[in-house]
Design a protein around this motif. Structure first.
Motif, PDB file in Angstrom:
ATOM      1  N   ALA A  49       0.813  -1.218   0.000  1.00 33.12           N
ATOM      2  CA  ALA A  49       0.000   0.000   0.000  1.00 33.12           C
ATOM      3  C   ALA A  49       0.844   1.264   0.000  1.00 33.12           C
ATOM      4  O   ALA A  49       0.406   2.310  -0.498  1.00 33.12           O
ATOM      5  CB  ALA A  49      -0.927  -0.004   1.227  1.00 33.12           C
ATOM      6  N   CYS A  50       2.047   1.195   0.542  1.00 31.52           N
ATOM      7  CA  CYS A  50       2.878   2.395   0.723  1.00 31.52           C
ATOM      8  C   CYS A  50       3.895   2.630  -0.387  1.00 31.52           C
ATOM      9  O   CYS A  50       4.427   3.743  -0.510  1.00 31.52           O
ATOM     10  CB  CYS A  50       3.628   2.311   2.055  1.00 31.52           C
ATOM     11  SG  CYS A  50       2.543   2.326   3.508  1.00 31.52           S
ATOM     12  N   ALA A  51       4.173   1.633  -1.182  1.00 28.73           N
ATOM     13  CA  ALA A  51       5.291   1.710  -2.124  1.00 28.73           C
ATOM     14  C   ALA A  51       5.193   2.903  -3.062  1.00 28.73           C
ATOM     15  O   ALA A  51       6.171   3.642  -3.265  1.00 28.73           O
ATOM     16  CB  ALA A  51       5.380   0.411  -2.924  1.00 28.73           C
ATOM     17  N   HIS A  52       4.026   3.139  -3.646  1.00 28.50           N
ATOM     18  CA  HIS A  52       3.904   4.216  -4.636  1.00 28.50           C
ATOM     19  C   HIS A  52       4.079   5.587  -4.001  1.00 28.50           C
ATOM     20  O   HIS A  52       4.565   6.525  -4.650  1.00 28.50           O
ATOM     21  CB  HIS A  52       2.557   4.121  -5.347  1.00 28.50           C
ATOM     22  CG  HIS A  52       1.377   4.450  -4.491  1.00 28.50           C
ATOM     23  ND1 HIS A  52       0.916   3.600  -3.507  1.00 28.50           N
ATOM     24  CD2 HIS A  52       0.585   5.558  -4.443  1.00 28.50           C
ATOM     25  CE1 HIS A  52      -0.118   4.147  -2.906  1.00 28.50           C
ATOM     26  NE2 HIS A  52      -0.344   5.335  -3.446  1.00 28.50           N
ATOM     27  N   ARG A  53       3.704   5.721  -2.716  1.00 31.24           N
ATOM     28  CA  ARG A  53       3.876   7.013  -2.035  1.00 31.24           C
ATOM     29  C   ARG A  53       5.354   7.290  -1.776  1.00 31.24           C
ATOM     30  O   ARG A  53       5.803   8.434  -1.864  1.00 31.24           O
ATOM     31  CB  ARG A  53       3.099   7.006  -0.713  1.00 31.24           C
ATOM     32  CG  ARG A  53       1.594   6.825  -0.875  1.00 31.24           C
ATOM     33  CD  ARG A  53       0.917   8.108  -1.335  1.00 31.24           C
ATOM     34  NE  ARG A  53       0.923   9.112  -0.281  1.00 31.24           N
ATOM     35  CZ  ARG A  53       0.030   9.168   0.712  1.00 31.24           C
ATOM     36  NH1 ARG A  53      -0.924   8.222   0.810  1.00 31.24           N
ATOM     37  NH2 ARG A  53       0.087  10.135   1.601  1.00 31.24           N
ATOM     38  N   PHE A  54       6.108   6.250  -1.462  1.00 27.27           N
ATOM     39  CA  PHE A  54       7.551   6.433  -1.296  1.00 27.27           C
ATOM     40  C   PHE A  54       8.167   6.980  -2.588  1.00 27.27           C
ATOM     41  O   PHE A  54       8.964   7.922  -2.576  1.00 27.27           O
ATOM     42  CB  PHE A  54       8.228   5.107  -0.941  1.00 27.27           C
ATOM     43  CG  PHE A  54       7.875   4.570   0.416  1.00 27.27           C
ATOM     44  CD1 PHE A  54       7.622   5.420   1.480  1.00 27.27           C
ATOM     45  CD2 PHE A  54       7.817   3.201   0.630  1.00 27.27           C
ATOM     46  CE1 PHE A  54       7.316   4.920   2.740  1.00 27.27           C
ATOM     47  CE2 PHE A  54       7.511   2.693   1.882  1.00 27.27           C
ATOM     48  CZ  PHE A  54       7.252   3.558   2.937  1.00 27.27           C
ATOM     49  N   ALA A  55       7.796   6.359  -3.704  1.00 27.19           N
ATOM     50  CA  ALA A  55       8.340   6.778  -4.997  1.00 27.19           C
ATOM     51  C   ALA A  55       7.919   8.214  -5.329  1.00 27.19           C
ATOM     52  O   ALA A  55       8.721   9.010  -5.837  1.00 27.19           O
ATOM     53  CB  ALA A  55       7.876   5.821  -6.094  1.00 27.19           C
ATOM     54  N   GLU A  56       6.672   8.539  -5.045  1.00 33.92           N
ATOM     55  CA  GLU A  56       6.145   9.872  -5.359  1.00 33.92           C
ATOM     56  C   GLU A  56       6.893  10.961  -4.598  1.00 33.92           C
ATOM     57  O   GLU A  56       7.369  11.939  -5.193  1.00 33.92           O
ATOM     58  CB  GLU A  56       4.659   9.920  -5.021  1.00 33.92           C
ATOM     59  CG  GLU A  56       4.016  11.284  -5.225  1.00 33.92           C
ATOM     60  CD  GLU A  56       2.568  11.319  -4.776  1.00 33.92           C
ATOM     61  OE1 GLU A  56       2.003  12.434  -4.701  1.00 33.92           O
ATOM     62  OE2 GLU A  56       2.004  10.240  -4.486  1.00 33.92           O
ATOM     63  N   LYS A  65       7.756  15.336   3.589  1.00 37.34           N
ATOM     64  CA  LYS A  65       6.627  14.435   3.370  1.00 37.34           C
ATOM     65  C   LYS A  65       7.087  12.978   3.406  1.00 37.34           C
ATOM     66  O   LYS A  65       6.401  12.110   3.959  1.00 37.34           O
ATOM     67  CB  LYS A  65       5.964  14.734   2.029  1.00 37.34           C
ATOM     68  CG  LYS A  65       5.031  15.927   2.052  1.00 37.34           C
ATOM     69  CD  LYS A  65       4.268  16.024   0.733  1.00 37.34           C
ATOM     70  CE  LYS A  65       3.287  17.185   0.761  1.00 37.34           C
ATOM     71  NZ  LYS A  65       2.532  17.283  -0.520  1.00 37.34           N
ATOM     72  N   LEU A  66       8.253  12.709   2.814  1.00 40.70           N
ATOM     73  CA  LEU A  66       8.769  11.347   2.804  1.00 40.70           C
ATOM     74  C   LEU A  66       9.036  10.876   4.227  1.00 40.70           C
ATOM     75  O   LEU A  66       8.644   9.767   4.610  1.00 40.70           O
ATOM     76  CB  LEU A  66      10.046  11.275   1.971  1.00 40.70           C
ATOM     77  CG  LEU A  66      10.706   9.885   1.868  1.00 40.70           C
ATOM     78  CD1 LEU A  66       9.758   8.888   1.214  1.00 40.70           C
ATOM     79  CD2 LEU A  66      12.007   9.973   1.077  1.00 40.70           C
ATOM     80  N   SER A  67       9.685  11.701   5.020  1.00 43.08           N
ATOM     81  CA  SER A  67       9.994  11.339   6.398  1.00 43.08           C
ATOM     82  C   SER A  67       8.732  11.101   7.212  1.00 43.08           C
ATOM     83  O   SER A  67       8.620  10.121   7.958  1.00 43.08           O
ATOM     84  CB  SER A  67      10.838  12.438   7.045  1.00 43.08           C
ATOM     85  OG  SER A  67      11.112  12.125   8.400  1.00 43.08           O
ATOM     86  N   ASP A  68       7.750  12.001   7.061  1.00 49.71           N
ATOM     87  CA  ASP A  68       6.496  11.855   7.812  1.00 49.71           C
ATOM     88  C   ASP A  68       5.739  10.604   7.393  1.00 49.71           C
ATOM     89  O   ASP A  68       5.164   9.889   8.236  1.00 49.71           O
ATOM     90  CB  ASP A  68       5.620  13.090   7.610  1.00 49.71           C
ATOM     91  CG  ASP A  68       6.163  14.319   8.330  1.00 49.71           C
ATOM     92  OD1 ASP A  68       7.020  14.138   9.224  1.00 49.71           O
ATOM     93  OD2 ASP A  68       5.747  15.440   7.983  1.00 49.71           O
ATOM     94  N   PHE A  69       5.732  10.331   6.087  1.00 47.43           N
ATOM     95  CA  PHE A  69       4.992   9.144   5.619  1.00 47.43           C
ATOM     96  C   PHE A  69       5.708   7.866   6.034  1.00 47.43           C
ATOM     97  O   PHE A  69       5.056   6.851   6.312  1.00 47.43           O
ATOM     98  CB  PHE A  69       4.814   9.181   4.099  1.00 47.43           C
ATOM     99  CG  PHE A  69       3.932   8.079   3.600  1.00 47.43           C
ATOM    100  CD1 PHE A  69       2.577   8.060   3.914  1.00 47.43           C
ATOM    101  CD2 PHE A  69       4.449   7.052   2.832  1.00 47.43           C
ATOM    102  CE1 PHE A  69       1.753   7.032   3.472  1.00 47.43           C
ATOM    103  CE2 PHE A  69       3.640   6.023   2.380  1.00 47.43           C
ATOM    104  CZ  PHE A  69       2.285   6.012   2.702  1.00 47.43           C
TER     105      PHE A  69
END
Length: 203
Positions: A49-56, A65-69
């Protein structure tokens, strides 16, 4: 290559057990380890579920945003895993009896293997993060190191302790895997990927 190391880490314990113990003990160990697959399901679900948000966020160069997510995804993985492990600690022996008489002897292995799974969940989907930001080689090296530790400790412990030795060796290898992934994320991204990261500051 990463998946290969991961599956080797998952099954090498059963393969090496075959050299030292009988089928009954192997069956007890396998039942215990696969009962814990309920916890592993959380790991795979959150990672996917999280992979695409890391890439984005990485592609945008948005470190905040990356650190918070990353922190959010780690909590999403850790707390449900803790609840599931707690349930298995309470009811694991009864679940194992569903496999048949004698399988309840695998309960101590659930307790030991759960330590490794909680270590893995405490660092969140670190493996998926590294893969999505172009650090797959570092990730592969971390898994390779864990496999080496696993095989070495299995050969050291299983001849003397049997299945419980295999559980200890596997749990140790997963802890090593988790530590190596945390170190890799910290060095490559400057972010502490750990459920207790507040102890080390915002990152």
């Amino acid at each position: 290559l990463i998946d290969g190391f991961f599956f080797l880490l998952t099954y090498v314990d059963v393969l090496l057990l075959k050299l030292f113990v009988g089928p009954e003990e192997i069956a007890q160990y396998y039942a215990a380890s696969k009962t814990l697959a309920l916890v592993a399901f959380i790991y795979f679900a959150v990672s996917s579920a999280c992979a695409h948000r890391f890439a984005e966020y990485h592609a945008q160069g948005d470190q905040t945003k990356l650190s918070d997510f990353i922190h959010t995804s780690t909590k999403m993985m850790f707390w449900p895993s803790l609840v599931m492990v707690g349930a298995l600690v309470l009811f694991g022996k009864y679940i194992l009896t569903l496999f048949g008489p004698g399988f309840e002897h695998g309960y101590p292995m659930i307790l030991v293997l759960a330590v490794g799974l909680m270590a893995r969940s405490s660092v969140g989907p670190a493996e998926r993060l590294l893969n999505m930001v172009g650090q797959q080689r570092v990730c592969a090296m971390a898994y390779a190191g864990a496999v080496v530790v696993n095989i070495a400790t299995l050969l050291l412990l299983v001849p003397h302790l049997g299945p419980i030795g295999a559980a200890i060796a596997t749990a140790c290898a997963v802890v090593v895997e988790s530590v190596l992934l945390v170190v890799a994320v910290k060095r490559k991204l400057g972010i502490t990927m750990f459920i207790g990261r507040g102890i080390f500051g915002r990152n």
